[in-house]
Design a protein around this motif. Sequence first.
Motif, short mmCIF file in Angstrom:
data_model
loop_
_atom_site.label_atom_id
_atom_site.label_comp_id
_atom_site.label_asym_id
_atom_site.label_seq_id
_atom_site.Cartn_x
_atom_site.Cartn_y
_atom_site.Cartn_z
N MET A 116 0.85 -1.19 0.00
CA MET A 116 0.00 0.00 0.00
C MET A 116 0.89 1.25 0.00
O MET A 116 1.92 1.27 0.65
CB MET A 116 -0.88 0.03 1.25
N ALA A 117 0.43 2.26 -0.68
CA ALA A 117 1.22 3.49 -0.80
C ALA A 117 0.65 4.55 0.12
O ALA A 117 -0.05 5.46 -0.31
CB ALA A 117 1.21 3.95 -2.24
N TYR A 118 0.92 4.40 1.42
CA TYR A 118 0.52 5.43 2.38
C TYR A 118 1.69 5.70 3.30
O TYR A 118 2.64 4.92 3.38
CB TYR A 118 -0.74 5.02 3.17
N ASN A 119 1.63 6.81 3.98
CA ASN A 119 2.72 7.26 4.84
C ASN A 119 2.78 6.39 6.10
O ASN A 119 1.98 6.57 7.02
CB ASN A 119 2.49 8.74 5.18
N GLU A 120 3.71 5.45 6.12
CA GLU A 120 3.83 4.52 7.24
C GLU A 120 4.25 5.23 8.53
O GLU A 120 3.84 4.84 9.62
CB GLU A 120 4.82 3.41 6.90
N LYS A 121 5.05 6.29 8.41
CA LYS A 121 5.45 7.05 9.60
C LYS A 121 4.22 7.68 10.26
O LYS A 121 4.07 7.65 11.49
CB LYS A 121 6.47 8.13 9.20
N LEU A 122 3.33 8.23 9.46
CA LEU A 122 2.09 8.81 9.97
C LEU A 122 1.21 7.72 10.58
O LEU A 122 0.61 7.92 11.65
CB LEU A 122 1.35 9.57 8.86
N ALA A 123 1.15 6.57 9.94
CA ALA A 123 0.36 5.45 10.48
C ALA A 123 0.87 5.05 11.85
O ALA A 123 0.09 4.80 12.77
CB ALA A 123 0.41 4.27 9.53
N GLN A 124 2.18 5.01 12.03
CA GLN A 124 2.74 4.65 13.32
C GLN A 124 2.40 5.70 14.38
O GLN A 124 2.11 5.35 15.53
CB GLN A 124 4.27 4.45 13.21
N ARG A 125 2.43 6.96 14.00
CA ARG A 125 2.04 8.03 14.95
C ARG A 125 0.60 7.85 15.40
O ARG A 125 0.28 8.03 16.58
CB ARG A 125 2.23 9.41 14.30
N ILE A 126 -0.28 7.50 14.48
CA ILE A 126 -1.69 7.27 14.83
C ILE A 126 -1.80 6.06 15.76
O ILE A 126 -2.51 6.11 16.78
CB ILE A 126 -2.55 7.08 13.57
N ARG A 127 -1.10 4.98 15.44
CA ARG A 127 -1.12 3.79 16.30
C ARG A 127 -0.72 4.14 17.72
O ARG A 127 -1.34 3.68 18.69
CB ARG A 127 -0.18 2.72 15.75
N GLU A 128 0.32 4.95 17.87
CA GLU A 128 0.79 5.34 19.20
C GLU A 128 -0.25 6.15 19.95
O GLU A 128 -0.41 6.00 21.16
CB GLU A 128 2.10 6.13 19.07
N ARG A 129 -0.99 7.00 19.25
CA ARG A 129 -2.03 7.82 19.88
C ARG A 129 -3.25 7.00 20.28
O ARG A 129 -3.94 7.33 21.23
CB ARG A 129 -2.47 8.95 18.96
N LEU A 130 -3.51 5.94 19.53
CA LEU A 130 -4.72 5.14 19.77
C LEU A 130 -4.46 3.89 20.61
O LEU A 130 -5.38 3.11 20.84
CB LEU A 130 -5.34 4.73 18.43
N ILE A 131 -3.23 3.72 21.09
CA ILE A 131 -2.85 2.49 21.80
C ILE A 131 -3.77 2.16 22.97
O ILE A 131 -4.06 0.99 23.22
CB ILE A 131 -1.37 2.55 22.25
N ASP A 132 -4.26 3.15 23.69
CA ASP A 132 -5.09 2.90 24.87
C ASP A 132 -6.59 2.96 24.58
O ASP A 132 -7.39 2.82 25.50
CB ASP A 132 -4.74 3.90 25.98
N VAL A 133 -6.95 3.18 23.34
CA VAL A 133 -8.37 3.24 22.98
C VAL A 133 -8.85 1.82 22.68
O VAL A 133 -8.27 1.14 21.82
CB VAL A 133 -8.61 4.15 21.76
N PRO A 134 -9.89 1.36 23.38
CA PRO A 134 -10.37 -0.01 23.12
C PRO A 134 -11.07 -0.13 21.76
O PRO A 134 -11.58 0.86 21.23
CB PRO A 134 -11.35 -0.27 24.26
N ASN A 135 -11.07 -1.33 21.23
CA ASN A 135 -11.81 -1.67 20.02
C ASN A 135 -11.33 -0.94 18.77
O ASN A 135 -12.13 -0.56 17.92
CB ASN A 135 -13.31 -1.46 20.20
N ILE A 136 -10.01 -0.73 18.65
CA ILE A 136 -9.44 -0.14 17.44
C ILE A 136 -9.00 -1.27 16.52
O ILE A 136 -8.38 -2.23 16.94
CB ILE A 136 -8.24 0.77 17.76
#
Length: 85
Positions: free
Chosen positions: A1-21
């Motif tokens: 997939m051609a998306y910004n993996e660095k940005l995806a990782q930043r989102i993952r870090e922000r959502l780590i404590d949100v249930p049901n992601i």
Amino acid sequence: MAYNEKLAQRIRERLIDVPNIEEKEMFGGIAFMNNGKMCVGIIKDDLMCRIDPDLNETVIEKNGCREMLFTGKPMKGWILVEESG
């Protein structure tokens, strides 16, 4: 997939404590779902965000923000944010 993996990782870090992601690859990018509903994602290098549709006009005036167009039509309640935003 051609998306910004660095940005995806930043989102993952922000959502780590949100249930049901859940992550799903779609639209040539990646979407992050909360309780089965898309809330944020990435298309190429742009952040795609779900917002209150009543705030649409205010938000798209902010630096780096623009309407999300799907099949040439604006999608109220969704915006794209480029890296400068």
